[in-house]
Scaffold this motif. Structure first.
Motif, mmCIF file in Angstrom:
data_model
loop_
_atom_site.group_PDB
_atom_site.id
_atom_site.type_symbol
_atom_site.label_atom_id
_atom_site.label_comp_id
_atom_site.label_asym_id
_atom_site.label_seq_id
_atom_site.Cartn_x
_atom_site.Cartn_y
_atom_site.Cartn_z
ATOM 1 N N CYS A 1 0.874 -1.153 0.000
ATOM 2 C CA CYS A 1 0.000 0.000 0.000
ATOM 3 C C CYS A 1 0.912 1.204 0.000
ATOM 4 C CB CYS A 1 -0.858 -0.046 1.275
ATOM 5 S SG CYS A 1 -2.393 0.781 1.083
ATOM 6 N N LYS B 1 -2.029 5.512 1.815
ATOM 7 C CA LYS B 1 -3.361 5.145 2.264
ATOM 8 C C LYS B 1 -4.026 6.396 2.799
ATOM 9 C CE LYS B 1 -6.421 2.025 3.966
ATOM 10 N NZ LYS B 1 -7.665 2.327 3.303
ATOM 11 N N GLU C 1 -2.216 -10.113 2.912
ATOM 12 C CA GLU C 1 -2.994 -8.975 3.384
ATOM 13 C C GLU C 1 -2.777 -7.747 2.521
ATOM 14 O OE1 GLU C 1 -2.302 -9.008 7.553
ATOM 15 O OE2 GLU C 1 -3.793 -10.596 7.761
ATOM 16 N N TYR D 1 -6.169 -6.118 -0.337
ATOM 17 C CA TYR D 1 -6.741 -4.791 -0.514
ATOM 18 C C TYR D 1 -6.776 -4.429 -1.990
ATOM 19 C CZ TYR D 1 -7.620 0.120 0.235
ATOM 20 O OH TYR D 1 -8.176 1.356 0.217
ATOM 21 N N GLU E 1 -9.405 -6.463 -3.800
ATOM 22 C CA GLU E 1 -10.776 -6.046 -3.514
ATOM 23 C C GLU E 1 -11.125 -4.757 -4.240
ATOM 24 O OE1 GLU E 1 -10.942 -6.100 0.707
ATOM 25 O OE2 GLU E 1 -11.488 -8.223 0.752
ATOM 26 N N GLU E 2 -10.187 -3.810 -4.233
ATOM 27 C CA GLU E 2 -10.423 -2.561 -4.950
ATOM 28 C C GLU E 2 -10.606 -2.840 -6.435
ATOM 29 O OE1 GLU E 2 -10.322 1.024 -3.960
ATOM 30 O OE2 GLU E 2 -11.112 -0.158 -2.317
#
Lengths: 168, 302
Positions: A16, A19, B40, B44, B47-48
């Protein structure tokens, strides 16, 4: 100062990157051209070309990072970028990108040669090494083209890294 | 009653087993940590991605991409089942196989012919002995796999679907919920688009963007929705496979860790009870020897 902010999220398959970072604006190269999104933008979806993405954070500081393709969803209160890969500008490695570029260019050329051969073009000659490789692996021309474009964009971004506004 | 020596040997053997299960527990824990992180982070993204695909699909003509359309040409249904290559992970594989069995029965009841694509040795071995047609299997990949492999699998499946060989393609894998909770999940792979009530366990709704007072937004989509969709769908399918594999491997490691933990505990219990038996037997031997000596001395006194 109460300029409107919206949230920037950048995700890649491995991590990520950002965020819900509060930002003032986001600019990126969509497949139909460069665009800048401000808070309150109408919902907008497009895919991204490999290239730099610029944003202005809450302190009005502009920064740039590199994405190698992906797609973006703009909503009035947030922007989500789903990138194949995202890198900070100073992490870009121009030399490595150049090596990759040469590799993919060669593969692309070879793939095109094979395609011409398959169509029955008699003027094409394969070298013995190429003959050997033809058995071993398939070359996906479209994928190689995309990789060449990506590496070129990466090299360009790495070379011009000082021209883009970014934090030091 | 076992002799002292027998009990002693037994204790040593159980101690060895305990060492083994402890080591395996630690190995599984280490592997779990790395795959859990990967899963994990990827979850994300996946899912997006799925959510956006759905948004675009809803806004494009239903015939924009042939992968969205149900294929009526065949009665065959393909199910991709993901199991592990190695055992000693509790009910991980049996659980998935029993769900798969039930699904096969249900599909047959509806008049379809289920076929299987199996990833993992355990699943393959299980179905080799059963009367189900196996379309293909892939063994020895769960230890190390990458996105490219998932891409290849997705491409092969898309090709089969486009050729009209299958009516529907599903994926069944074990979803990693937490260290002690896994859930066998059954998702439709192709055709994409709105799930009908056929799927027993539908995907959980996309996070964040439903309910919460948001009006159904109309997107400006550039280039046209159907163009964008055809660019994105193959990728979304690879993502789905990759995610299913990641989830499955994570669950497998967690299940193994748990199973090995339980095994270590029962080893401990066995060692305790054996030690008790050993001590009792030794005490009994000492007592009877003492009695012998005392009796002998008594006899001499007279």
């Amino acid at each position: 100062m109460c300029a409107k902010l919206f949230k920037l999220t950048v995700v890649t398959p491995d991590k990520c990157f950002f965020k819900d970072l509060p930002v003032l604006s986001v600019g990126a190269f969509g497949s139909e051209g460069y665009f800048t999104a401000l808070p309150g933008h109408i919902p907008f979806l497009t895919d991204l070309k490999p290239g730099p993405v610029t944003y202005k954070d809450a302190e009005n500081v502009v920064d740039t990072f590199f994405v190698s393709g992906g797609f973006v969803e703009v909503l009035p209160e947030e922007v989500t970028i789903l990138a194949d890969a995202a890198e900070k500008l100073h992490d870009l490695d121009a030399e490595r990108a150049e090596k990759n570029l040469i590799k993919h260019q060669e593969r692309l050329a070879e793939g095109r040669k094979r395609a011409r051969l398959q169509e029955g073009d008699k003027t094409v000659k394969l070298t013995p090494e190429e003959e050997a490789r033809i058995q071993r692996d398939k070359i996906d021309i479209v994928a190689e083209e995309a990789k060449v474009i990506r590496e070129m964009a990466r090299i360009k971004a790495a070379r011009n890294r000082n021209k883009y506004p970014h934090k030091h | 009653m076992a002799s002292l020596k027998d009990i002693k040997r037994h204790i040593v053997a159980v101690k060895q087993t305990q060492k083994l299960t402890r080591a395996m527990n630690m190995v599984a824990a280490a592997k779990l940590r790395s795959t859990q992180n990967r899963t994990e982070r990827f979850r994300y993204y996946a899912e997006e991605h799925a959510r956006l695909i759905q948004e675009i699909a809803d806004r494009s003509p239903p015939d924009a991409c042939s992968l969205l359309l149900p294929s009526e040409s065949s009665r065959k249904v393909l199910i991709l089942g993901i199991t592990s290559d190695r055992g000693l992970c509790g009910s991980f594989n049996t659980n998935l196989c029993s769900h798969l069995d039930r699904q096969i029965v249900a599909q047959r009841k509806d008049g379809y012919e289920p076929e299987l694509f199996l990833i993992g040795r355990k699943g393959r071995d299980y179905y080799n002995r059963r009367k189900v047609k196996i379309y293909s299997d892939l063994v020895g990949v769960t230890g190390s796999f990458d996105y490219v492999l998932a891409q290849k699998i997705a491409e092969a499946l898309i090709e089969e679907y486009m050729a009209g060989n299958y009516r529907e393609i599903y994926v069944m894998y074990t979803l990693f919920k937490s260290l002690s909770r896994f859930e066998v999940t059954f998702e439709r792979f192709l055709p994409l688009g709105q799930e009908e009530e056929t799927a027993p366990k539908a995907k959980s709704p996309a996070p964040g963007h439903d309910g919460s007072g948001k009006v159904d937004q109309d997107y400006v989509i550039e280039p046209k929705a159907d163009v964008l969709l055809t660019r994105l769908i193959p990728r979304s399918l690879s993502i789905m496979i990759y995610r299913a594999m990641l989830e499955s491997v994570t669950s497998e490691n967690a299940a193994r860790m748990q199973a090995m933990d339980n095994a270590s505990k029962s080893c401990k219990d066995i060692i305790e009870s054996l030690t008790m038996a050993y001590n009792k037997a030794r005490q009994a031997a000492v007592t009877s020897e003492l009695l012998d000596i005392v009796n002998g001395a008594e006899a001499l006194k007279d």
